[in-house]
Design a protein around this motif. Structure first.
Motif, mmCIF file in Angstrom:
data_model
loop_
_atom_site.group_PDB
_atom_site.id
_atom_site.type_symbol
_atom_site.label_atom_id
_atom_site.label_comp_id
_atom_site.label_asym_id
_atom_site.label_seq_id
_atom_site.Cartn_x
_atom_site.Cartn_y
_atom_site.Cartn_z
ATOM 1 N N UNK A 1 0.811 -1.215 0.000
ATOM 2 C CA UNK A 1 0.000 0.000 0.000
ATOM 3 C C UNK A 1 0.841 1.261 0.000
ATOM 4 N N UNK A 2 0.202 2.359 0.364
ATOM 5 C CA UNK A 2 0.868 3.656 0.259
ATOM 6 C C UNK A 2 2.154 3.740 1.070
ATOM 7 N N UNK A 3 2.195 3.092 2.221
ATOM 8 C CA UNK A 3 3.411 3.228 3.035
ATOM 9 C C UNK A 3 4.523 2.326 2.532
ATOM 10 N N UNK A 4 4.203 1.453 1.585
ATOM 11 C CA UNK A 4 5.219 0.590 0.960
ATOM 12 C C UNK A 4 5.984 -0.247 1.994
ATOM 13 N N UNK B 1 5.571 9.180 7.298
ATOM 14 C CA UNK B 1 6.083 7.869 6.906
ATOM 15 C C UNK B 1 4.965 6.872 6.600
ATOM 16 N N UNK B 2 3.873 6.931 7.372
ATOM 17 C CA UNK B 2 2.863 5.865 7.287
ATOM 18 C C UNK B 2 1.808 6.123 6.218
ATOM 19 N N UNK B 3 1.667 7.328 5.747
ATOM 20 C CA UNK B 3 0.712 7.677 4.696
ATOM 21 C C UNK B 3 -0.740 7.406 5.090
ATOM 22 N N UNK C 1 -0.470 5.104 -6.864
ATOM 23 C CA UNK C 1 -1.383 4.923 -5.745
ATOM 24 C C UNK C 1 -2.736 4.459 -6.308
ATOM 25 N N UNK C 2 -3.591 3.857 -5.470
ATOM 26 C CA UNK C 2 -4.827 3.270 -6.007
ATOM 27 C C UNK C 2 -5.815 4.309 -6.553
ATOM 28 N N UNK D 1 -4.341 -0.104 -8.007
ATOM 29 C CA UNK D 1 -3.119 0.560 -8.439
ATOM 30 C C UNK D 1 -3.014 0.427 -9.958
ATOM 31 N N UNK E 1 4.046 5.464 -6.560
ATOM 32 C CA UNK E 1 4.555 5.173 -5.220
ATOM 33 C C UNK E 1 5.662 4.123 -5.247
ATOM 34 N N UNK E 2 5.824 3.485 -6.393
ATOM 35 C CA UNK E 2 6.843 2.430 -6.439
ATOM 36 C C UNK E 2 7.299 2.241 -7.873
#
Lengths: 399, 60, 359
Positions: free
Chosen positions: A356-359, B29-31, C207-208, C246, C287-288
């Protein structure tokens, strides 16, 4: 000779000053509006004629001899001769039933709020492990919160084996005195293991952190911190141990011309971070690091190693979870959704944990321990999310 | 600060008060706290200095 | 007990071979350095495509695989989402339509649709596209789950293989004797005697944004990039969603050995191509990014069969970026050849003793 320092906490500020004093052109890049990092958040006065401080600027990638920046002036590429990574660390939470609901934040979040003069609740609990819980509890109490308890999961007797580290760092004992107001509320071998509404289950733990008895307390806010995880995103290929960057006695990482200082190399407090910054700043500028700083690093590392041993997370925490307890907050992955994978990659792609967003910044380490897969550290190419439109228009000219 | 949160007017001292269960690490950090703020999507609210008149909308 | 067959490599191809061999009653052990789907298989999008292949042996293999997948991929997020291939320039219209016509001749559902219909299928698509072809048979799955599903009931050992003579394999854990060995090590297959090279690919993940992009949508110039042999960077726009919402953005091709560095110029090119197809993606954060290595055979055909130089050593590799789509038929073909059954497709184009393949 240009030295770029990423991070403006105690380590980054020390590295920037030292490198500038040694005659290097220094740029210090930081994501916050003011220097100080999480430790001195907004209370540091950083000024040095030889240092350009880029505020509100995030570094999202290191590529060759350049940094990719996102800041108020848009995207830019910043070239360096030597780079000092001083990006710090963040709290490691451990999951328990209810940790993903309202009224649970990290100890670091509570402290960040407190430093802005904000408290979220009347009745608060601080739970986790390590001496860093004490300043958090103190700050909350100073803001008028009712401190229900400060729960330390480890046994203080673990420190009895660390006489050498304590002798070398007597000043750390002195620091404890400044937290004396909260010491009466400190309970060791104790942890919050569940929260439902304001009903908090507090357990006494055995040496492996398995609950041996429990009681109910009432609290509006639980602040969690089981040690720290380093922010190593910018160096995905650097050598590391337990995810902390490996450095030699001049703070050199395994990547050429890249140094690291502060909590990204290990947790030992602000004084160690600052000493590492001095060493890294000098070495990055091509100077011999001062003997005093090298000695402070040596002593500080004794303390850091003792701290890591005395407050090592014990596997009994895994028994706090129920099958439906959330492990990954972003993707709502529960304990029972984790698969019998062999590798982290297989685990992620079969359960969606850490995707998810925090990877995985919050959950990957915990998920690895829960399943027994080797933890492959934090290896991300993009350190912070970046809009596709910005990626499409990346500047090519380095400055 | 007087802000609009998911279409409702709210008065809060800090963005964390608007996001129980989402505001978590407090340092980006946690989003967990990502929200649309003043039309910009995917902003980590904990890193946004709140101002009067801000319009905040939580994302799914 | 010696296994009848040792399969080297627990990616999607090794898993499909193991599954087909086991289904024929053979005792199979699969070896892998890092575990199931830990290399190329986990680095792709999980595509099961017929749209990107012109008539020929690879399309025959793809169609046979496409028929086998639905039953095999039940627990692997199987989705018959369909593919949408779009032309983005006036000059690309005629070649796209000609390609689709040739595929129709070969029995593929390639429907030329109007730009207006394409926008109904994909409302966020750039209105400037010049032509579109809808491929109903294109599908997607989760490649790691599919690999695990194929390996169910089959022993997978964590071990690194140093050598094999077709009757035994020497591993980090000792020597295993067996009746036959299958080299399904993907881009690392060159270590065992066939000319397979790594071809780098990078994927961006956003991101989704659930429900925004519905099909696998790609630029018609993708087919040209796949069939090129150029070592330099080539990119094409390939955009699709996962079930989590995503968006995966590819594709890049680059030959630079096993260099894992991700270059910003590749990210930039991918972002530009994706925005050209879906302008709304401009404001969506990435995001990745991750990279992988495709097993590339210089003549662009998979290698499936026994090595004439080393009896007992069989190869199943060289699928480049199409391994997931070609896996079930590859596994079945290999098992049929190994046990003397009639093959489901003509095996000759995939034989090992091709001049480009023998090293």
């Amino acid at each position: 000779m240009r030295v770029v320092v990423v991070g403006a906490g105690p380590a980054g500020m020390a590295a920037a000053r030292t490198a500038a004093d040694a005659g290097a052109e220094v740029v210090m890049v930081d994501s916050e509006p003011e220097a100080g990092g999480q430790y001195l958040r907004g209370r540091a006065r950083f000024e040095h004629p030889g240092v350009t401080h880029l505020k509100n600027t995030e570094v999202w990638m290191v590529e060759g001899d350049s940094l990719h920046l996102r800041g108020p002036g848009g995207a830019r590429l910043l070239r360096f001769d030597a780079l000092v990574i001083a990006t710090g660390a963040y709290d490691r939470p451990l999951p328990f039933p209810g940790w993903d609901g309202p009224g649970v934040i990290t100890a670091g979040a509570a402290q960040a709020l407190a430093k802005q003069g904000v408290t979220l609740a009347g009745r608060v609990i601080v739970t986790g492990t390590g001496p860093f819980l004490l300043p958090v509890a103190t700050a909350l109490q100073d803001l008028g919160s009712t401190l229900v308890g400060v729960y330390e999961a480890s046994s203080p007797t673990r420190w009895l084996r660390e006489a050498k580290a304590i002798t070398a760092n007597r000043h750390k004992i002195g620091e404890l005195a400044s937290y004396r107001k909260v010491l009466p509320r400190l309970e060791t071998r104790t942890a919050v293991i569940a929260k439902h509404g304001d009903r908090v289950t507090v357990a006494k733990l055995d040496s492996q952190w398995r609950p041996i008895s429990h009681r109910t307390e009432h609290a509006d806010l639980v602040c969690v911190g089981y040690g720290f995880l380093p922010r190593t995103d910018l160096l995905p290929n650097a050598s590391r141990t337990h995810d902390f960057l490996d450095v030699d006695d001049h703070q050199r990482t395994s990547v050429a011309n890249v140094y690291a200082a502060g909590e990204v190399t290990g947790i030992g407090g602000a004084d160690l971070a600052e000493a590492e910054g001095v060493v890294a700043g000098a070495a990055a500028a091509g100077r011999r690091p001062p003997a005093k700083a090298l000695e402070a690093v040596r002593r500080g590392r004794l303390f850091a190693a003792a701290l890591a041993r005395a407050h090592e997370v014990q596997p009994g925490w895994q028994t706090w979870l129920h099958p439906d307890t959330t492990v990954c907050r972003c993707e709502k992955v529960r304990l029972e959704d984790l698969t019998d994978a062999t590798s982290m990659r297989e685990l992620k792609l079969t359960s969606r944990v850490a995707l998810g967003r925090c990877q995985g910044r919050i959950c990957a380490r915990n998920a690895a321990e829960l399943t027994g897969v080797p933890f492959d550290g934090q290896r991300r190419v993009i350190a912070v999310p970046i809009p596709l439109g910005e990626l499409a228009e990346l500047p090519e000219d380095k400055s | 600060m007087k802000v609009t949160f998911n279409g409702l007017r709210r008065e809060v001292a800090h963005v964390a008060e608007l996001l129980p269960g989402r505001y978590f690490c407090g340092i980006g950090v946690c989003f967990g706290c990502v929200a649309e703020i003043n039309g910009v999507p995917e902003v980590r609210a904990c890193r946004h200095p709140l101002r009067d008149g801000d319009v905040i909308r939580t994302q799914s | 007990m010696h296994p009848d067959v040792v399969v080297m490599g627990a990616g999607i191809i090794g898993a499909a071979c193991a599954q087909a061999l086991k289904a024929r009653g053979l005792g199979v052990v699969v070896l892998d350095r890092h575990g199931p789907a830990s290399g190329t298989s986990a680095a792709g999008e999980g595509n099961v495509l017929v749209s990107d292949k012109g008539p020929g042996p690879e399309l025959d293999l793809a169609r046979a695989s496409r028929a086998l997948w639905p039953e095999l991929a039940q627990d692997a997020e199987w989705e018959e989402k369909g593919g949408l291939v779009v032309a983005t320039t006036p000059s690309a219209v005629v070649p796209l339509h000609a390609f689709a016509a040739a595929q129709r001749e070969a029995g593929i559902d390639a429907c030329e649709i109007s730009v207006e219909d394409a926008l109904t299928h994909e409302p966020h698509l750039n209105r400037e596209i010049t032509a579109a072809v809808h491929y109903l048979q294109d599908a997607q799955l989760n490649p790691v789950k599919a690999t695990r599903s194929l390996l169910r009931g089959i022993e997978v050992r964590l071990a690194e293989v140093s050598t094999t003579d077709g009757r035994s394999v020497t591993t980090s854990d000792g020597v295993i004797s067996c009746g036959a060995v299958v080299n399904a090590t993907g881009p690392w297959a060159r270590d065992f005697g066939v000319n397979v090279l790594p071809r780098r690919g990078v994927v961006l993940v956003t991101t989704p944004i659930p429900g925004t992009i519905r099909h696998k949508v790609y630029d018609a110039d993708y087919v040209g990039a796949v069939s090129s042999g150029d070592a330099d960077l080539q990119t094409s726009g390939v955009v699709e969603s996962t079930q989590a919402g995503t968006v995966l953005i590819g594709s890049s091709r680059q030959r630079k050995g096993f260099d894992e560095t991700i270059e910003s110029r590749v990210l930039t090119a991918l972002a530009q191509r994706a925005i050209a197809m879906f302008p709304m993606l401009r404001n969506v954060p990435v995001m990745r990014a991750y990279g992988g290595f495709r097993p590339y055979a210089p003549d662009h055909l998979p290698i499936i069969g026994e090595d004439p130089r080393t009896p007992g050593l069989w190869h199943a590799t060289g699928h480049e970026g199409a391994g997931v789509g070609l896996a079930p038929a590859t596994g079945r073909l290999l098992a049929q050849l190994l046990t003397g059954e009639d093959p489901l497709v003509d095996p000759r184009p995939f034989r090992v003793d091709r001049p480009e393949v023998m090293v």
